[in-house]
Scaffold this motif. Sequence first.
Motif, short mmCIF file in Angstrom:
data_model
loop_
_atom_site.label_atom_id
_atom_site.label_comp_id
_atom_site.label_asym_id
_atom_site.label_seq_id
_atom_site.Cartn_x
_atom_site.Cartn_y
_atom_site.Cartn_z
N ASN A 61 0.84 -1.20 0.00
CA ASN A 61 0.00 0.00 0.00
C ASN A 61 0.88 1.25 0.00
N TYR A 62 0.40 2.31 -0.66
CA TYR A 62 1.17 3.55 -0.73
C TYR A 62 1.29 4.19 0.66
N LEU A 63 2.45 4.81 0.90
CA LEU A 63 2.70 5.50 2.16
C LEU A 63 2.51 7.01 1.97
N TYR A 64 2.06 7.68 3.03
CA TYR A 64 1.80 9.12 2.98
C TYR A 64 2.60 9.81 4.08
N ASP A 65 2.99 11.06 3.82
CA ASP A 65 3.70 11.83 4.84
C ASP A 65 2.70 12.47 5.80
N SER A 66 3.22 13.29 6.71
CA SER A 66 2.37 13.90 7.73
C SER A 66 1.32 14.84 7.15
N ASN A 67 1.55 15.30 5.91
CA ASN A 67 0.60 16.19 5.26
C ASN A 67 -0.43 15.44 4.41
N GLY A 68 -0.32 14.12 4.43
CA GLY A 68 -1.26 13.32 3.64
C GLY A 68 -0.87 13.16 2.19
N ASP A 69 0.37 13.53 1.85
CA ASP A 69 0.84 13.41 0.48
C ASP A 69 1.63 12.12 0.29
N LEU A 70 1.57 11.57 -0.92
CA LEU A 70 2.37 10.39 -1.23
C LEU A 70 3.86 10.71 -1.07
N ILE A 71 4.63 9.72 -0.61
CA ILE A 71 6.06 9.92 -0.39
C ILE A 71 6.81 9.58 -1.67
N TYR A 72 7.41 10.58 -2.27
CA TYR A 72 8.10 10.46 -3.56
C TYR A 72 9.41 9.69 -3.39
N THR A 73 9.73 8.79 -4.30
CA THR A 73 10.98 8.05 -4.24
C THR A 73 11.55 7.95 -5.66
N PHE A 74 12.29 6.92 -5.99
CA PHE A 74 12.92 6.81 -7.31
C PHE A 74 12.70 5.41 -7.87
N HIS A 75 13.00 5.26 -9.16
CA HIS A 75 12.78 3.98 -9.84
C HIS A 75 13.86 2.96 -9.49
N ASN A 76 15.10 3.37 -9.54
CA ASN A 76 16.22 2.48 -9.26
C ASN A 76 17.45 3.32 -8.99
N GLN A 77 18.62 2.66 -8.90
CA GLN A 77 19.86 3.36 -8.59
C GLN A 77 20.94 3.00 -9.60
N PHE A 78 21.84 3.94 -9.81
CA PHE A 78 23.03 3.69 -10.60
C PHE A 78 24.23 3.73 -9.67
N ILE A 79 25.09 2.72 -9.75
CA ILE A 79 26.30 2.67 -8.92
C ILE A 79 27.46 3.12 -9.79
N ALA A 80 28.04 4.25 -9.44
CA ALA A 80 29.13 4.84 -10.21
C ALA A 80 30.42 4.05 -10.02
N PRO A 81 31.43 4.27 -10.89
CA PRO A 81 32.70 3.54 -10.76
C PRO A 81 33.35 3.67 -9.39
N ASN A 82 33.14 4.80 -8.71
CA ASN A 82 33.75 4.97 -7.39
C ASN A 82 32.94 4.34 -6.27
N GLY A 83 31.86 3.64 -6.62
CA GLY A 83 31.04 2.98 -5.62
C GLY A 83 29.87 3.81 -5.12
N ASN A 84 29.84 5.10 -5.48
CA ASN A 84 28.73 5.95 -5.05
C ASN A 84 27.46 5.60 -5.81
N ARG A 85 26.32 5.76 -5.14
CA ARG A 85 25.04 5.50 -5.78
C ARG A 85 24.30 6.81 -5.98
N PHE A 86 23.57 6.92 -7.09
CA PHE A 86 22.66 8.04 -7.20
C PHE A 86 21.35 7.56 -7.82
N ALA A 87 20.28 8.25 -7.46
CA ALA A 87 18.95 7.80 -7.81
C ALA A 87 18.63 8.04 -9.28
N ILE A 88 17.86 7.12 -9.86
CA ILE A 88 17.32 7.27 -11.20
C ILE A 88 15.82 7.54 -11.05
N TYR A 89 15.42 8.75 -11.37
CA TYR A 89 14.01 9.11 -11.23
C TYR A 89 13.27 8.86 -12.54
N GLU A 90 12.01 9.27 -12.63
CA GLU A 90 11.20 8.96 -13.79
C GLU A 90 11.79 9.55 -15.07
#
Length: 720
Positions: A626-655
């Motif tokens: 089930n979808y989660l909502y914040d304290s204001n009753g809004d859906l909590i935005y997240t990301f589709h997946n992650q990309f792991i860079a050559p240095n090991g750092n991750r960053f989000a892949i959004y829509e």
Amino acid sequence: MKITTTILLCLIVIFLVSCDKGQENDVTSGETVIVTSHFETYTYMSELAEIQNVSGIIPKMWTQDEQIYYCYKDYDPTNEGIFVISHTIDGQDVRKTKVTDDVGFMVHCFSVSEDDIFVMLLSKQQISSANNEFSLIYYRFDSNGNELSRIDITEIFPHLTSIHDIIQAVFIDEDNIAITMRDIRGTKSFIIDTTSGTTNEIQLGIVIDSSSFIYTVSSNAPYDVLISNRDYLYGYVTETNTQTLLLNWAEVGIDHSQVVHIGLTDDGRVLVLTQTGNFMTTQTQLYILTPILRVEVQDKITITLGGLYISDAMLSAVAKYNLENINYHIEVINYLNIAGGDYQTGRTRLLTELIAGSGPDILLSSGDGTFAARAPLLDLYTFIDADPELSRSDFFTNILQGLEKADGTLPMLTQSFAIQTMIGTPQALGHIENWTFSAFFALGEENRHVPNQFGGNQSKQQFLSYMMLYSYGEFIDMDTYTANFDSESFIKLLDTAAFFNETIDPNLRPNPFNKYIKILGGAQILAFDTLHSVSYFHTISQIMGDSFFAIGFPTSDGGKHIALTDGLFGINATSLHADAAWGFIRTLLLESEDTPFICFPLRIDFFNAMVDNAIAPAYKKDISGNYLYDSNGDLIYTFHNQFIAPNGNRFAIYEMTEVAESELRRVINSARVSHFLTTVELWHIIYEELENFTSGIRSAETIARSLQFKVEMYLSEQMR
């Protein structure tokens, strides 16, 4: 567990020998008697069951009585970690337990003791560290996720230096682990005793079959372990030293390459956990296989499906058809196996049978255009036009037309396709109006200062093969049967190959997205790539942002993106069951948009559904979905997946953005189908000469003259 260390030492040797020799009914493999009475008496009815709240990567499964346990990784940044989820077979009594926050671990094996203790073998590679540290840890956790004990196996067993060294690991019991590993010394197996800190090497003397696995089962199961290979699942009993053939994977409709774990219930049901997708998108499914008597299966008319490469996915589709169709049964004929693994012999036999008026009812081809050109095949447009649920407009027009013959008939069709292209930035490529070979060579001259203009992970032979495969129109005209190898463009192409390595380390597994980091940093100009899915393109477009530009391959008419078909199927013109053959083919085309396509689907509506999913915002869900909502009753935005860079750092892949969606549609709609492999013989002629050049045996000018002579002679023979 019922297995002792001594017995398992013998078991692993027997298992590996049996898997290496292949399986036949009522035969003895090594010292193990293969009992087939269960397989002869029973088949299985497959039911897809709901998995409760498992969304992580590479789950391991354990079954105990009526309880199913999953160990998996979740990369959700708000609560990432390794979890154990359990529920009953009917989906009740759901429980989720976190055992560690560290998602850097890989789970090699997992079991649950009768007193509900979680036992795991986890490994971790610190790639970004100075000395590339590796650790292999044996853990025991209670049912609340509290650590009970931890033993560093790498201190006991220093041979392992990388996650990739471990081919397979299974628990014998809570204290002993069997590991099969690969290092510079070859492939070896060991028993590790965690209590005494000792290891015992097993001398196998054979190469392990990479498609064969052992699965440990609970103490209540009728077998000590399960043994699975590409074709069959066996149950093994140590006391009687017997293997019972339980099932054929194709028959029950399961692609063995997707199986990640297998379990048994007390009443003989087989639980099979499968996974599809990649590290960005993963779909996990649980099959419950219930035994049924074979005498209850109705006799059916047999139709044949034949080819040189029969994928696991096709075997799965055949098995599903066989179980659901009440009138017909498909028999698979693998011509590569018939020919003892020799491709040319198998291909010749298949083509000869087709031309002679025999051969399989349904033909499979992996891209060799000879079959479409020479084999007597029915026009599939006839079936599409008469089909109540399909029409030509359902498919990408350019791909469909690219599969036509000159007379407008459609001898073969594909379920999906990929796009081969070159990618760079608008700054580097945007000024090019006509992507011809002249423009390609000019781009190289402009960027002589860039050390790896076209990427460093290609050999000379790979580069030239790419250019020959996808830019062939510059050098071969299959309509006029003429060649143009003795041209300035071909000589320059050979000279360009000098900038590539002689060979590439086969063990090098670069991140597929690293080349785009290099392009953004100015260390590379162009990237050769195969756009094989919406999610893959999505990630590239997010990494590149506004700097994404797909230009295609240089050709005499200005450059093209090349469509590569993911297998072709046709219907033998002499088939007595052509309508039944189409009945199977149409099931491949009517699969729902939820089908986990490896490549872009030929169906436009399926493709649109994938794009809609990529452009839709992602929101967090709870354990029940089930979808989660914040304290204001809004859906909590997240990301589709992650990309792991050559240095090991991750960053989000959004829509996916509208700009990226538009670019993807432009590339696909402008792609043309590659017809270069009209004959395998022609490609062999070219490839052999390219090898003579890359190995330094002949000069560029000599190769050009030789190819011009050999190819024109071959083409003239084809005109007769």
